[in-house]
Scaffold this motif. Sequence first.
Motif, PDB file in Angstrom:
ATOM      1  N   SER A 185       0.521  -1.268  -0.136  1.00  0.00           N
ATOM      2  CA  SER A 185       0.174  -0.130   0.348  1.00  0.00           C
ATOM      3  C   SER A 185       1.267   1.374   0.096  1.00  0.00           C
ATOM      4  N   GLY A 186       2.208   1.118   0.263  1.00  0.00           N
ATOM      5  CA  GLY A 186       3.091   2.430  -0.721  1.00  0.00           C
ATOM      6  C   GLY A 186       3.612   3.184   1.332  1.00  0.00           C
ATOM      7  N   ASN A 187       2.709   2.968   2.141  1.00  0.00           N
ATOM      8  CA  ASN A 187       2.731   3.234   3.253  1.00  0.00           C
ATOM      9  C   ASN A 187       3.561   3.275   4.208  1.00  0.00           C
ATOM     10  N   SER A 188       4.870   2.500   3.926  1.00  0.00           N
ATOM     11  CA  SER A 188       5.670   2.148   4.301  1.00  0.00           C
ATOM     12  C   SER A 188       7.243   3.152   3.901  1.00  0.00           C
ATOM     13  N   LEU A 189       7.695   3.859   5.163  1.00  0.00           N
ATOM     14  CA  LEU A 189       9.003   4.453   3.705  1.00  0.00           C
ATOM     15  C   LEU A 189      10.184   4.648   4.708  1.00  0.00           C
ATOM     16  N   ILE A 190      11.067   4.889   3.577  1.00  0.00           N
ATOM     17  CA  ILE A 190      12.453   5.121   4.338  1.00  0.00           C
ATOM     18  C   ILE A 190      13.135   6.011   4.358  1.00  0.00           C
ATOM     19  N   PRO A 191      13.387   6.532   5.646  1.00  0.00           N
ATOM     20  CA  PRO A 191      14.583   8.309   4.458  1.00  0.00           C
ATOM     21  C   PRO A 191      15.605   7.963   4.395  1.00  0.00           C
ATOM     22  N   PHE A 192      16.375   8.501   3.355  1.00  0.00           N
ATOM     23  CA  PHE A 192      17.833   8.493   3.900  1.00  0.00           C
ATOM     24  C   PHE A 192      18.577   9.965   3.670  1.00  0.00           C
ATOM     25  N   SER A 193      19.293  10.100   4.018  1.00  0.00           N
ATOM     26  CA  SER A 193      19.243  12.129   4.366  1.00  0.00           C
ATOM     27  C   SER A 193      21.311  11.255   3.641  1.00  0.00           C
ATOM     28  N   PHE A 194      21.855  12.398   3.522  1.00  0.00           N
ATOM     29  CA  PHE A 194      22.806  12.506   2.952  1.00  0.00           C
ATOM     30  C   PHE A 194      23.339  13.674   2.581  1.00  0.00           C
ATOM     31  N   HIS A 195      24.261  14.014   3.106  1.00  0.00           N
ATOM     32  CA  HIS A 195      25.656  15.024   3.325  1.00  0.00           C
ATOM     33  C   HIS A 195      25.835  16.451   2.115  1.00  0.00           C
ATOM     34  N   LYS A 196      25.639  17.265   2.139  1.00  0.00           N
ATOM     35  CA  LYS A 196      26.436  17.743   0.675  1.00  0.00           C
ATOM     36  C   LYS A 196      27.712  17.966   0.470  1.00  0.00           C
ATOM     37  N   MET A 197      28.029  18.288   1.557  1.00  0.00           N
ATOM     38  CA  MET A 197      29.436  18.432   1.846  1.00  0.00           C
ATOM     39  C   MET A 197      30.281  17.269   1.530  1.00  0.00           C
ATOM     40  N   GLN A 198      29.846  16.275   2.553  1.00  0.00           N
ATOM     41  CA  GLN A 198      30.962  15.305   2.692  1.00  0.00           C
ATOM     42  C   GLN A 198      30.303  14.014   2.382  1.00  0.00           C
ATOM     43  N   HIS A 240      18.136  10.148  14.024  1.00  0.00           N
ATOM     44  CA  HIS A 240      17.664   8.104  14.118  1.00  0.00           C
ATOM     45  C   HIS A 240      16.782   8.149  15.313  1.00  0.00           C
ATOM     46  N   LYS A 241      15.121   9.272  15.145  1.00  0.00           N
ATOM     47  CA  LYS A 241      14.467   8.449  15.877  1.00  0.00           C
ATOM     48  C   LYS A 241      13.169   8.372  15.183  1.00  0.00           C
ATOM     49  N   PRO A 242      12.922   7.618  14.561  1.00  0.00           N
ATOM     50  CA  PRO A 242      11.396   7.956  13.140  1.00  0.00           C
ATOM     51  C   PRO A 242      10.213   8.203  13.551  1.00  0.00           C
ATOM     52  N   ALA A 243      10.280   9.135  12.193  1.00  0.00           N
ATOM     53  CA  ALA A 243       9.660  10.270  11.950  1.00  0.00           C
ATOM     54  C   ALA A 243       8.143  10.176  12.457  1.00  0.00           C
ATOM     55  N   GLN A 244       7.747  11.669  13.321  1.00  0.00           N
ATOM     56  CA  GLN A 244       6.900  11.471  14.347  1.00  0.00           C
ATOM     57  C   GLN A 244       5.557  12.225  12.881  1.00  0.00           C
ATOM     58  N   LYS A 245       4.525  12.114  13.459  1.00  0.00           N
ATOM     59  CA  LYS A 245       3.156  12.374  13.002  1.00  0.00           C
ATOM     60  C   LYS A 245       3.004  13.293  14.389  1.00  0.00           C
ATOM     61  N   PRO A 297      15.684   6.035  10.313  1.00  0.00           N
ATOM     62  CA  PRO A 297      14.626   4.778  11.042  1.00  0.00           C
ATOM     63  C   PRO A 297      13.264   4.334  10.113  1.00  0.00           C
ATOM     64  N   LYS A 298      13.064   4.481   9.652  1.00  0.00           N
ATOM     65  CA  LYS A 298      11.692   3.789   8.310  1.00  0.00           C
ATOM     66  C   LYS A 298      10.775   4.300   9.425  1.00  0.00           C
ATOM     67  N   PHE A 299       9.427   4.317   8.919  1.00  0.00           N
ATOM     68  CA  PHE A 299       8.344   4.597   9.493  1.00  0.00           C
ATOM     69  C   PHE A 299       7.536   4.541   8.891  1.00  0.00           C
ATOM     70  N   GLU A 300       5.982   5.059   9.092  1.00  0.00           N
ATOM     71  CA  GLU A 300       4.346   3.850   8.529  1.00  0.00           C
ATOM     72  C   GLU A 300       3.957   5.628   8.263  1.00  0.00           C
ATOM     73  N   VAL A 301       3.647   5.876   7.185  1.00  0.00           N
ATOM     74  CA  VAL A 301       1.861   6.750   7.238  1.00  0.00           C
ATOM     75  C   VAL A 301       1.140   5.697   7.066  1.00  0.00           C
ATOM     76  N   ASP A 302      -0.034   6.310   8.322  1.00  0.00           N
ATOM     77  CA  ASP A 302      -0.948   5.523   8.615  1.00  0.00           C
ATOM     78  C   ASP A 302      -2.405   6.036   7.619  1.00  0.00           C
TER      79      ASP A 302
END
Lengths: 1034, 452
Positions: free
Chosen positions: A490-503, A591-596, A511-516
């Motif tokens: 259903s596409g509601n399980s999301l994994i964010p990746f962050s990257f460093h612009k300079m490094q 590193h905490k899962p995204a919060q609503k 951490p992955k999170f789910e959109v209800d």
Amino acid sequence: MTNNQSGYFLKLSSQPIVFEPISNGTSVFYDKDNQQLFCVRGSGAMENTDSFRFIRRKKQNRRIISNSTINENQLSFNQEQLIKNIENKIDIIYKSYFWKQFEKNFLYWINQQITSIDILSYGLGHISSSICSQYQYALLKLIEKLFENKIENIYLYDPIWTKDENNFLENHNTYSKYIILKENNQANQIINRSSFIYIPFCSKPIHNNLLYSNWNKKNLNEILFFGNSLEKFSNEIKFDQKKFFYIYQATNFSIEISLPLFEHYINAFNEQVFTLFNHNIISIINENKIIQLKNKKNEKSIENKNQLEKITIEQLSEDIWSLHIKPIYTNEDEIVVSSYCVTVKGQRHEQAYSFRLEDKGAIQSIKFNPDLSVLAIKRNSNSVEFLNFAPIPQITSSTRPSISTTATILQSDAIEYSQLSKTKSSKLYDFNWLSDKEIVFVTDQSIEHYLLNAEKRTLRPLKHYPIPNTNWQLFSREMNLLLISAGSPSGNSLIPFSFHKMQQQQLVKLPKFEVDLPQAQSIMQRSNSIASNSSLSSSQSTNRRCYELTERDCMLATIYDKAYLLVIRQVFRVAGQGSVEVVLYQIETDHKPAQKRHILRLNLYGKCALNVVDNLILIHHQPTKTTYIYDIEENSTSQYDGFQTIHEPLLSQLSIQPINVNWQLASSTISTSSTTIELYSSNWIVFLPNVIIDVKMGCLWYLSINLDYLLDLIPDRLLLIDILLRRINGKSSILTLLRTLLTNVIAPVQIDSNNLSNISASNVLDCWIEIIDRINRVFIENSSNRPLLDQSDIYSVLSLFSTIASVSTIGTTTTYNRSLSITSSDTISDDNHQTKALKFATSVVIEYIRSLNGFNIQVQYFIYELLVNLLVKNNQFFQLQQLIQYQVLTDSLKLACLLLSLSNKQQPTTQIALDMLKRLTNANEEIVEILLGHNFVIEALHFCMEHIPITRTLARKLLEAALKSDEILSSTTSNQKLLFFTVYTFFEEYFQHTTTISALAQLPTTNDKDDLEMFKTLFNLHFRNQDTDVANIQ
Amino acid sequence: MTSTTEHNSLNVYLANYFIYCPLLCEKEGQEHRKILYYYPSNVDIDRQIRTIGYCEGLIQFTETFGFDDQCECVHLQKTRLLFCKVEHDICLTMTLNVPNMERKKNEKSIIEYYDEHINDRLMLSILKMSYRYFVLQHGTMSSLVQPNGIEELKNTLKIYFDKFIQNRLHRMIVDTTIDSSYFGIQFLPVEKINYIKIQSILRRFELRFTSLKETLFLYRNQLIWSGLNQDDTSLIYSYFRLHYWPQIKTLQNTSTIRYLTIDTSANPSDELIISTDVISQEFFLGCPATSHRIVVININLFTIFCIFYNDEELSNNETTLSKINSYKKDFDEILPYFEENSRKKHSTIDANVRTIYFNKMNMAHSSTVDWNREPNNTMIGITSTLAEDLQWFHPSGEIMVKRENDPWIIAKRSDMRELLVIINQKNANLKDISDKIKQIFSTQFNNILLLE
């Protein structure tokens, strides 16, 4: 208060970025991260808008189909499958309402024709791969089947057809009527008999050439077009009347019959019309529509010049027919088969660029790297091609003021290089440039991170993250965030990746999170088709959208410096009554899962789009054509339920300011008309943060907000200031707010007495205290997205106090004057008003100083100067003294000088100034000057002895002052150069004592000696001429 | 009370006090008309006329010498005459008896008169002040004459001055010191932040009333803010010290808002009227003096003088009360700071050094001398004399004086400032004192520029 400027809160940029509309062989890509718009002409770059292409006349560019570089294998297809497919489609068409109307019109026409007919078909596209083409071909097939006996020949031509496709067409030639043209005659086809010209989605040149070839009454009367609307062509932004002369002329007498929507596959026949020229044939036509305009076409002053007289073909003057100019197309306009002409426009680089690309198949995604040196193109589902570009020629804006009109041509490297996705079987969704050299591929199985070496034309894989079952991705370079929807169907399980612009080479998995999602009764199957239009049966589409999370409903945005995922969802609380919610998930980097965090509620139902402008979230509601504005930091419109904050709109039912697009400004063509834009059009595509694209108009706007509008809209000044203080561009509106606030008191305009209570001085001062504290709090916090109002800004407001006239000096109005006449009592009341105004002004300035002090901001001199001037104007010297005494006005050299300059008025401020200078401790020289200026020579001497190193120049200065002072005194008393004597003897003694110690070290120049020599002779003259006396004195 | 009937001949005491206007006597035989007020009232009318004529003569006689200023005082062996001319042609005159002592010398009793025990400067300021107090409560004499006529003025003067002389003037003359003669203003030192806070409260308060002209704000007996001009401020402040403060300091300290007025016709001990309703009083302020309504608010130890243009707004008691009450919280909020502040005081003061500071420019006055505890009566005289002598220095000057067994007294003038320092270091020599003075200046007066 309301003027045109502040009539609307939302505004589109006045000069849109204009591009070729999407319908006519042009496809448009928008790169959010670079803020660039790619306009690819000359190819059916988008899957479902196939279109015809020309072959250029020039030999070197001539391409014959057999030479096509298109990979034959790739396009090989199963003929049987295709036949089945097409039959299936014929069936669908046959059952549609669209066909019923089509057939009715077609039948009517065909019955009017004396002879049997020919069918000319151009540019059907890849039947083997394009669904659109298949539908178009199916329609042709259906006509063929039903009107078999009426049809003589069917001419088919499309230069892009592959061998297999040609073969297929020949084999599929059930009725043996196909004549597949091999030679490209540029559609200069003269008809032999009545003809149905079937050219869906073909370009202007084809229409124009067909008209040119048959440019006589007889032929035109026998033609029925099915294709793009000529009217629409001629109303296009950059329609060139000369170039497409025949289209232009034909609109004079053409009759167009539009058809209902083909609902099964809208793109197949969308906006395609019948065009015919014989008025006798069509009886259905509404006579009212033929407007007899009196104006001649060559009258320039006519408002709408594009609109020609509507006449029948018979009424057309003969000389039109005699015109027989072969249309010539320039390179710019020509749509070239072998290469796409790509124009890049965008805010970021101000300049438009264009370049050409080899045609190697439909472009699915195209993006520059941030410094525009490498272009990445995705044409198929497992590789990405790269093309190096020479550095962008720097064009100074002075040499070319009109940026939008001309495009710089970019030179690309000749060699393309490509990178295949690592996992062979996977499907490549898209790619994202992380930086100039880093690129990330997102496939349905993994994320692949590559490092690009442009010189060597290679890519080095950096890291590979396997992520099974990827559904879609969202990317924002600005936010350093890549969001992958994976795992759940259903596409509601999301994994964010962050990257460093300079490094470099860092891609951190968060951490992955789910959109209800709203509870689903049954899990619906995910559909790959995201094609949906406004008219699609809405219940079905919304149902689907409720139970799965698609890319279209998700957005990444930074709001108040926090990264959020915004999810639009339709909610059904009460049966049959829906509403829209936008849910904000805060993506944290720790590193905490995204919060609503936030929920934006909108009690409306229907299609919505989001913009984020200046940390305000704008929900555009398409059905009602209104916008609702939310501010997630505004407390008055929100409530916290323990888990999330629920927000109501801050501003409701706003609409965007109507805008006219003046095409002359926007393009180089001659047409001068300006068109009103349909706002909230269903053709709009909205991108975060503030981009609105009308694909049909070919315009890109940036949405901006007009904060001044709020000044009238929100009566609560404190709420208003809070809102404005959260806006990055709030400064000028805040200043306007403050200015009106203060002007109301010092120069009240009595428009309505109801408001008067609201603007009493005391209320305004209370308001001012709050406002100024908030302004300074924001200033001291110094956050980047808030308006920082420094003291010179506030001063610009406060300086309006200088308009208050000063109060007449005390004592001029006597008690007798009071009873004398009305005029004198007027001046008294006038004076009274001024006193009040000045007092109010003083209070306002003092409050500002108080606030600044409260926040430990050093008060600048000009604020003090203003305060001093206000007090002086009001004759409040005593109050000024008190304020300085209590250090409300901080000591400074400038302030001391100001006080000195005021000292010649009734009140002695010299003393305050001198005290201030003394406290400054570094202004001793000034003190001496002032003392000497008052002829306090002895006092100055005493002061020098304690505070200033004594030099000969100082001695000279004091001696001169003593002489001058003596002169003044001698006029009143019998002074005999007493001061001079005292000062001289002091210095004489002093220098005699110190010559041996310090004065020698100072090395007095002869010049100095001479200086004092003069005084010495003077002294001797006066006091030493009787030697004996001198001895006695000493 | 006591001083009027029997007076110690060693003290200065008021012999008479009269006000006259020469213009009112148009021809011979009408001399009595020019008398507006005469104290003591039991003096025979002919004697009154004679005394006034005698003073007029003196003034006219001195005028022939062509000094710029009019003669202000005449020293006689037994009495001292002090003149003060107001409102162009009205003259206030005060006669003081010179302190004397009977001595036996060569079997003869001689009365010695101590002329130097009366300081002209001190007494003149009292005389001037007596007039200003009158104007504050009744307006100028000329303005009183205009609507009501001479008789009414005479009546008003009699009612006022009889009471004033009986209750106040005698005491003022006997108790006068250099400090009291300045009629200066004691400013309470307040930190900048708190000062601006008070400013903020007062200014908001002022804007609530459209007819509120200015306010004066005091804590205990010290001024913190005045929106009035300097003369009016010092007048009201002196009036406050004279009438309000002796009563207020005995009052129970409460945080409820009280409104105060003064009834000058009552005895000094119960002239203060306290009310919880808004009560106002008429004051004549400004130049020329015009009628204003004054509301005096007392809350805790704050006293706020609110000067209204008229009583229009005050007539509605309810709204005024609620308006004022709405600021109670603000005043409560700043109170702790002042309580704290007053507790912190009196820490680092050298027990041997007493200073008197007066700045004519802003009427600022401060003193660490407690005149009641000062044993040496003569010192009062010396300081007063030194202060008087300082007037001759321009712009600066310094005098150091020491008598046997007395402390050092240093008088200093710097432009508009007067500074008197009493140093109780009896054995110190001039050099020591000079150093000591330097040290005092650089510590206690380091924020001002003292010319030398």
